[in-house]
Design an enzyme around this catalytic site. Structure first.
Site, PDB file in Angstrom:
ATOM      1  N   HIS A  53      12.149 108.685  54.404  1.00 18.74           N
ATOM      2  CA  HIS A  53      10.845 108.656  53.741  1.00 18.74           C
ATOM      3  C   HIS A  53      10.335 110.081  53.584  1.00 18.74           C
ATOM      4  O   HIS A  53      10.695 110.979  54.359  1.00 18.74           O
ATOM      5  CB  HIS A  53       9.854 107.841  54.557  1.00 18.74           C
ATOM      6  CG  HIS A  53      10.146 106.379  54.568  1.00 18.74           C
ATOM      7  ND1 HIS A  53       9.188 105.442  54.875  1.00 18.74           N
ATOM      8  CD2 HIS A  53      11.282 105.675  54.308  1.00 18.74           C
ATOM      9  CE1 HIS A  53       9.711 104.230  54.803  1.00 18.74           C
ATOM     10  NE2 HIS A  53      10.983 104.349  54.470  1.00 18.74           N
ATOM     11  N   GLU A  55       7.506 111.464  54.281  1.00 16.16           N
ATOM     12  CA  GLU A  55       6.821 112.004  55.452  1.00 16.16           C
ATOM     13  C   GLU A  55       7.823 112.448  56.522  1.00 16.16           C
ATOM     14  O   GLU A  55       7.659 113.513  57.130  1.00 16.16           O
ATOM     15  CB  GLU A  55       5.871 110.958  56.052  1.00 16.16           C
ATOM     16  CG  GLU A  55       4.769 110.523  55.114  1.00 16.16           C
ATOM     17  CD  GLU A  55       5.140 109.326  54.238  1.00 16.16           C
ATOM     18  OE1 GLU A  55       4.209 108.684  53.725  1.00 16.16           O
ATOM     19  OE2 GLU A  55       6.343 109.036  54.058  1.00 16.16           O
ATOM     20  N   CYS A  83       4.054 104.391  55.979  1.00 14.97           N
ATOM     21  CA  CYS A  83       4.480 103.139  56.610  1.00 14.97           C
ATOM     22  C   CYS A  83       4.349 103.257  58.133  1.00 14.97           C
ATOM     23  O   CYS A  83       4.150 104.356  58.660  1.00 14.97           O
ATOM     24  CB  CYS A  83       5.918 102.823  56.209  1.00 14.97           C
ATOM     25  SG  CYS A  83       7.149 103.842  57.057  1.00 14.97           S
ATOM     26  N   CYS A  86       6.631 105.950  59.696  1.00 13.56           N
ATOM     27  CA  CYS A  86       6.163 107.315  59.480  1.00 13.56           C
ATOM     28  C   CYS A  86       4.930 107.620  60.328  1.00 13.56           C
ATOM     29  O   CYS A  86       4.805 108.715  60.882  1.00 13.56           O
ATOM     30  CB  CYS A  86       5.883 107.546  58.004  1.00 13.56           C
ATOM     31  SG  CYS A  86       7.388 107.528  56.994  1.00 13.56           S
TER      32      CYS A  86
END
Length: 157
Positions: A53, A55, A83, A86
């Site tokens: 992801h 992040e 999410c 993260c």
């Protein structure tokens, strides 16, 4: 333009550029002392890594740049609602502030909401759809894992 807005715009620009390169529409920046120290984009499609992801990619880059897993004093600005994975990573890293531009509600029509995962994780283990169990296995041939780690850490001091 405020710094927060500028950093969020940078994350959104990264997300747009990632879409142009065939990636998913997510970007993130890590900021320390008012300066961007790292960026990341969602690399799930290019790496086949479900944890890639934006992040997390930005956190990994920031940790490498700072030479530390401790990101206290850093802020993350993300194009989309982070999410639970993260958010947990940012907490573990010591990130002190998170801001995002697009909400779960904004992403839901496009399959980008993680609200259901957050709700699932809030349930007790026994009520979650994934089977989660604690099995207290120990190796007879080794000392206790955590106690051994602590002993070795103390010996390094």
């Amino acid at each position: 333009m405020s710094n927060e807005r500028r950093f969020l715009c940078e994350a959104i620009e990264l997300a747009h550029a990632n879409v142009e390169h065939g990636g998913r529409p997510f970007g993130a920046v890590v900021v320390k002392n008012g300066e961007i120290i790292a960026t990341g984009v969602n690399e799930i499609l290019s790496t086949n890594d479900p944890t890639a992801h934006a992040e997390l990619m930005a956190i990994r880059a920031a940790s490498q740049k700072l030479g530390s897993a401790d990101l206290q004093g850093c802020a993350v600005f993300a194009s989309g609602h982070p999410c639970p994975m993260c958010m947990a990573a940012m907490r573990l890293a010591g990130v002190s502030e998170v801001a995002y531009a697009y909400s779960n509600d904004d992403g839901a029509p496009f399959g980008f909401s993680t609200a259901a995962i957050s709700a699932e994780l809030a349930k007790p283990f026994a009520e979650q759809t994934m089977k989660i169990r604690h099995l207290p296995v120990r190796l007879e041939s080794h000392p206790d894992l955590y106690a051994d780690w602590k002993r070795k850490q103390e010996a390094q001091i």
